[in-house]
Design a protein around this motif. Structure first.
Motif, PDB file in Angstrom:
ATOM      1  N   VAL A  82       0.764  -1.101   0.125  1.00 37.15           N
ATOM      2  CA  VAL A  82       0.005  -0.038  -0.172  1.00 37.15           C
ATOM      3  C   VAL A  82       0.862   1.259   0.077  1.00 37.15           C
ATOM      4  CG1 VAL A  82      -1.749   1.330   1.135  1.00 37.15           C
ATOM      5  CG2 VAL A  82      -1.588  -1.282   1.399  1.00 37.15           C
ATOM      6  N   ILE A  83       0.531   2.204  -1.038  1.00 37.72           N
ATOM      7  CA  ILE A  83       1.339   3.440  -1.056  1.00 37.72           C
ATOM      8  C   ILE A  83       0.513   4.538  -1.013  1.00 37.72           C
ATOM      9  CG2 ILE A  83       2.776   4.661  -2.541  1.00 37.72           C
ATOM     10  CD1 ILE A  83       3.917   2.117  -4.000  1.00 37.72           C
ATOM     11  N   TRP A  84       1.022   5.649  -0.162  1.00 36.88           N
ATOM     12  CA  TRP A  84       0.125   6.722  -0.149  1.00 36.88           C
ATOM     13  C   TRP A  84       1.063   7.799  -0.177  1.00 36.88           C
ATOM     14  CZ3 TRP A  84       1.136   3.389   3.694  1.00 36.88           C
ATOM     15  CH2 TRP A  84       2.215   3.555   4.845  1.00 36.88           C
ATOM     16  N   PRO A  85       0.446   9.237  -0.439  1.00 32.25           N
ATOM     17  CA  PRO A  85       1.215  10.516  -0.420  1.00 32.25           C
ATOM     18  C   PRO A  85       1.430  10.961   1.026  1.00 32.25           C
ATOM     19  CG  PRO A  85      -0.994  10.901  -1.349  1.00 32.25           C
ATOM     20  CD  PRO A  85      -0.712   9.525  -0.900  1.00 32.25           C
ATOM     21  N   LYS A  86       2.394  11.580   1.412  1.00 34.96           N
ATOM     22  CA  LYS A  86       2.796  12.277   2.833  1.00 34.96           C
ATOM     23  C   LYS A  86       1.811  13.250   3.078  1.00 34.96           C
ATOM     24  CE  LYS A  86       7.420  10.714   3.230  1.00 34.96           C
ATOM     25  NZ  LYS A  86       8.821  11.328   3.659  1.00 34.96           N
ATOM     26  N   MET A  87       1.262  13.346   4.332  1.00 38.25           N
ATOM     27  CA  MET A  87       0.433  14.276   4.739  1.00 38.25           C
ATOM     28  C   MET A  87       1.100  15.252   5.618  1.00 38.25           C
ATOM     29  SD  MET A  87      -3.072  12.034   5.826  1.00 38.25           S
ATOM     30  CE  MET A  87      -3.495  10.774   4.733  1.00 38.25           C
ATOM     31  N   ALA A  88       0.877  16.658   5.446  1.00 35.10           N
ATOM     32  CA  ALA A  88       1.616  17.774   6.469  1.00 35.10           C
ATOM     33  C   ALA A  88       1.218  17.361   7.791  1.00 35.10           C
ATOM     34  CB  ALA A  88       1.402  18.961   5.652  1.00 35.10           C
ATOM     35  N   SER A  89      -0.235  17.003   8.194  1.00 37.70           N
ATOM     36  CA  SER A  89      -0.720  17.101   9.363  1.00 37.70           C
ATOM     37  C   SER A  89      -0.019  15.718  10.153  1.00 37.70           C
ATOM     38  CB  SER A  89      -2.058  16.948   9.396  1.00 37.70           C
ATOM     39  OG  SER A  89      -2.677  15.773   8.747  1.00 37.70           O
TER      40      SER A  89
END
Length: 223
Positions: free
Chosen positions: A15-22
């Motif tokens: 599973v790959i996801w974009p980084k979240m600033a929060s």
């Protein structure tokens, strides 16, 4: 959010996801559940069967121990928040991996081999112990038999030696009896030696007779 699922097999999926600033100072929650049709449309965290916590420095995670030929719903959120529709993805697992099948077969064969080896070792140890016990028993019986025969031989030798001694004693006693029969005067000598007074009396008598003889000669000369 743009979640993607790659490298899907029968048991794993990445599973790959974009980084979240929060989530820079926190962690990501990767939640997945099989048979997503049975889940509520609210996507509540409590409805997910599995949840993994991933450090914020990472943006991918390999989900393991999946069931082959099964539909899964996977969601990624910051910390432990309830996911939304754009934070989830549906994917289907493949058939059982040939590599995993072969590894399972190898593990099964290895387990059978180890079990059979242990059983054979136990059986060999029991047989070896039985053989050693039987050999020791036979050796003990042989030693006991040899000791018995040696004792019998010793007894026979002792009896033979005693018989030979008695026979020699009988042979030595026969000449003494013959000499006593041939020389009966030996008995008189023995009695003379035992009674020395009998030897002295004849000597005294002879001396007295010698004294009387000159006296008689003198008297005849005087006449």
């Amino acid at each position: 959010m743009g979640i993607t699922v790659q490298n899907i097999t029968g048991n794993t999926a990445m599973v790959i996801w974009p980084k979240m600033a929060s989530c820079t100072d926190s962690f990501y929650s990767v939640m997945y559940h099989p048979n997503w049709n049975s889940m509520l449309s609210s996507y509540s965290r409590n409805s997910f069967q599995n949840e993994e916590r991933v450090p914020a420095s990472r943006s991918s995670f390999v989900v393991e121990n999946l069931t082959p030929l099964t539909t899964y719903l996977v969601c990624v959120t910051c910390q432990s928040a309830n996911p939304s529709g754009d934070q989830c993805r549906v994917f289907n697992t493949l058939e059982r991996d040939p590599a995993s099948t072969s590894s399972t077969k190898k593990e099964l064969a290895l387990g059978i081999w180890l079990t059979s080896s242990i059983l054979l070792f136990i059986i060999a140890a029991i047989l070896l112990y039985s053989c050693l016990h039987l050999l020791c028993r036979r050796r003990r019986e042989r030693l006991q038999g040899r000791n018995g025969t040696s004792k019998q031989d010793h007894g026979k030798a002792w009896t033979n030696s005693m018989a030979y001694a008695f026979e020699e004693f009988g042979r030595q006693s026969q000449p003494m009896e013959d000499t006593e029969e041939k020389h009966p005067s030996g008995i008189q000598l023995a009695t003379i030696i035992k009674n020395p007074s009998t030897c002295k009396e004849p000597n005294m008598l002879t001396s007295k007779s010698q004294e009387q003889v000159p006296a008689a000669g003198q008297s005849s000369a005087i006449n």
